[in-house]
Design a protein around this motif. Structure first.
Motif, short mmCIF file in Angstrom:
data_model
loop_
_atom_site.label_atom_id
_atom_site.label_comp_id
_atom_site.label_asym_id
_atom_site.label_seq_id
_atom_site.Cartn_x
_atom_site.Cartn_y
_atom_site.Cartn_z
N ASN A 113 35.76 43.03 42.40
CA ASN A 113 36.55 42.00 43.08
C ASN A 113 38.05 42.28 43.10
N LEU A 114 38.45 43.36 42.42
CA LEU A 114 39.86 43.78 42.50
C LEU A 114 40.15 44.53 43.79
N LEU A 115 39.10 45.09 44.40
CA LEU A 115 39.28 45.86 45.62
C LEU A 115 39.87 44.97 46.71
N GLY A 116 40.94 45.44 47.31
CA GLY A 116 41.59 44.70 48.38
C GLY A 116 42.56 43.64 47.91
N SER A 117 42.72 43.51 46.59
CA SER A 117 43.61 42.46 46.07
C SER A 117 45.08 42.87 46.13
N GLY A 118 45.35 44.16 46.17
CA GLY A 118 46.72 44.65 46.15
C GLY A 118 47.32 44.72 44.76
N ARG A 119 46.54 44.31 43.77
CA ARG A 119 47.06 44.31 42.40
C ARG A 119 47.12 45.73 41.84
N TYR A 120 46.15 46.54 42.22
CA TYR A 120 46.09 47.94 41.81
C TYR A 120 45.75 48.80 43.03
N GLU A 121 45.91 50.10 42.87
CA GLU A 121 45.56 51.01 43.96
C GLU A 121 44.05 51.00 44.16
N ASP A 122 43.63 50.71 45.37
CA ASP A 122 42.19 50.64 45.65
C ASP A 122 41.47 51.95 45.36
N ILE A 123 42.12 53.06 45.58
CA ILE A 123 41.46 54.35 45.37
C ILE A 123 41.08 54.53 43.90
N ALA A 174 21.60 42.23 31.86
CA ALA A 174 21.67 40.82 32.24
C ALA A 174 22.93 40.57 33.04
N LEU A 175 22.88 39.53 33.84
CA LEU A 175 23.99 39.19 34.72
C LEU A 175 25.04 38.33 34.02
N GLY A 176 26.26 38.80 34.04
CA GLY A 176 27.40 38.05 33.53
C GLY A 176 28.62 38.52 34.28
N SER A 177 29.41 37.62 34.81
CA SER A 177 30.52 38.01 35.68
C SER A 177 31.87 38.05 35.00
N ASP A 178 31.95 37.55 33.76
CA ASP A 178 33.24 37.34 33.09
C ASP A 178 34.02 36.26 33.84
N ALA A 179 33.29 35.25 34.29
CA ALA A 179 33.89 34.18 35.09
C ALA A 179 35.15 33.64 34.46
N GLY A 180 36.17 33.50 35.28
CA GLY A 180 37.48 33.09 34.83
C GLY A 180 38.46 34.24 34.83
N ALA A 181 37.93 35.47 34.84
CA ALA A 181 38.78 36.65 34.96
C ALA A 181 39.38 36.68 36.38
N TYR A 182 40.37 37.54 36.58
CA TYR A 182 41.07 37.59 37.86
C TYR A 182 40.10 37.84 39.02
N ARG A 183 40.12 36.95 40.00
CA ARG A 183 39.28 37.00 41.21
C ARG A 183 37.79 36.85 40.93
N VAL A 184 37.48 36.26 39.78
CA VAL A 184 36.07 35.97 39.44
C VAL A 184 35.97 34.47 39.15
N GLY A 225 40.48 32.17 36.78
CA GLY A 225 40.12 33.08 37.86
C GLY A 225 41.29 33.68 38.62
N TYR A 226 42.51 33.27 38.28
CA TYR A 226 43.64 33.84 39.02
C TYR A 226 44.90 34.07 38.19
N ASN A 227 45.09 33.31 37.10
CA ASN A 227 46.30 33.51 36.30
C ASN A 227 46.05 33.09 34.86
N TYR A 228 45.96 34.06 33.98
CA TYR A 228 45.64 33.78 32.58
C TYR A 228 46.69 32.90 31.90
N LYS A 229 47.97 33.23 32.10
CA LYS A 229 49.03 32.47 31.44
C LYS A 229 49.03 31.02 31.90
N GLU A 230 48.80 30.80 33.18
CA GLU A 230 48.75 29.43 33.69
C GLU A 230 47.57 28.68 33.08
N ALA A 231 46.45 29.38 32.93
CA ALA A 231 45.26 28.76 32.33
C ALA A 231 45.54 28.33 30.91
N VAL A 232 46.18 29.20 30.14
CA VAL A 232 46.51 28.88 28.75
C VAL A 232 47.47 27.69 28.69
#
Length: 296
Positions: free
Chosen positions: A204-214, A238-248, A13-20
């Motif tokens: 969930n990327l909105l407000g993260s500062g990782r990319y331009e919100d606009i 159907a509902l699926g969040s891609d849980a484990g992705a950044y900020r999910v 949910g926050y760092n793919y490389k660390e997860a691996v």
């Protein structure tokens, strides 16, 4: 609570490389148990994983019963070498090699096949998808082979043409589906394909500062409009969040996804719940070992 129809127990949910790295010397069992505990807190009893190359989802399947969770996994996703997908699975060069990987999924106790046919959204620029998509004839053959072996097929896909090719080639579910249009939505209806849009991977990327919100907001607004249109036309979602992705996060990610749907859909909550429950039920029916996907 609804089930989680798209998760990745590999990711944190926050760092793919660390997860691996956590799983690089073998599955970090403590982490997987922690994630299941989060799902239990949210009353989530169904999870469909997207697979990984390190055996994490396979281990999760083994212990899911301890938590009262019905857990489905492809074990690993399959991608064509040189294209996006190595982060969650294994690659092939020829259809003979692909068929062998399908066989390995079966031998490993996988419940379905997941294939990667496109890249991901480039959040730095509106309308851009990373990498190149597979060709229609490749997608069709991959789905056909999987169906021949009795597997349903989950397809990672973004972009109009790749989405359309996947749906018309017999995909049982399509995941993400950014930058589609009315023709794609009509194809969902005609082919009775389930769409899992994973909205919070954007929202969930909105407000993260990782990319331009606009830019992120524009991408999200397009996705939201397509979800609203598909729902209003009667498509199966159907509902699926891609849980484990950044900020999910695992557990709460699906709650965020549900809230996004409720905010988007112009219907009573009871009707939204009814339709989303029907979508989840289709996932549960199709994506199980031994289901004859070719005749659904």
């Amino acid at each position: 609570m609804f089930g989680e129809c798209h998760a990745h127990m590999l990711m944190n949910g926050y760092n793919y490389k660390e997860a691996v790295n956590c799983h690089s010397q073998g599955v970090c069992k403590e982490l997987v148990h922690n994630y299941f505990q989060e799902y239990v807190r949210q009353n989530v009893t169904f999870i469909r994983d997207g697979g990984d190359a390190l055996g994490v989802s396979r281990y999760a399947k083994d212990i899911a019963g301890e938590y009262g969770v019905d857990f489905r996994t492809p074990v690993f996703a399959i991608h064509k070498n040189g294209h996006y997908g190595s982060i969650v699975g294994r690659g092939f060069d020829t259809m003979k090699e692909y068929r062998k990987l399908v066989g390995e999924v079966k031998e490993s106790g996988g419940d379905f096949i997941k294939i990667m046919v496109s890249g991901i959204v480039d959040f730095k620029e509106l309308g851009v998808i990373t990498g190149t998509c597979l060709k229609r004839d490749e997608i069709k053959e991959m789905i056909h082979i999987a169906h021949e072996e009795g597997f349903a097929v989950m397809v990672h896909v973004n972009g109009k043409q790749a989405f359309l090719d996947s749906v018309e080639s017999g995909a049982d579910s399509v995941e993400h589906g950014n930058y589609i249009d009315a023709e794609c939505i009509d194809a969902l209806l005609a082919n009775k394909t389930v769409w899992v849009p994973t909205l919070v991977t954007i929202k969930n990327l909105l407000g993260s500062g990782r990319y331009e919100d606009i830019t992120v907001k524009k991408i999200y607004d397009l996705a939201a409009a397509n979800v609203k249109s598909a729902f209003s036309k009667g498509a199966v979602l159907a509902l699926g969040s891609d849980a484990g992705a950044y900020r999910v996060p695992h557990g709460t990610g699906i709650c965020d996804e549900y809230q996004a749907f409720i905010e988007i859909l112009d219907v009573e909550k009871q009707e939204a719940d009814r339709r989303l429950a029907q979508g989840e039920q289709q996932i549960r029916i199709r994506f199980q070992t031994g289901f004859n996907a070719a005749t659904h």
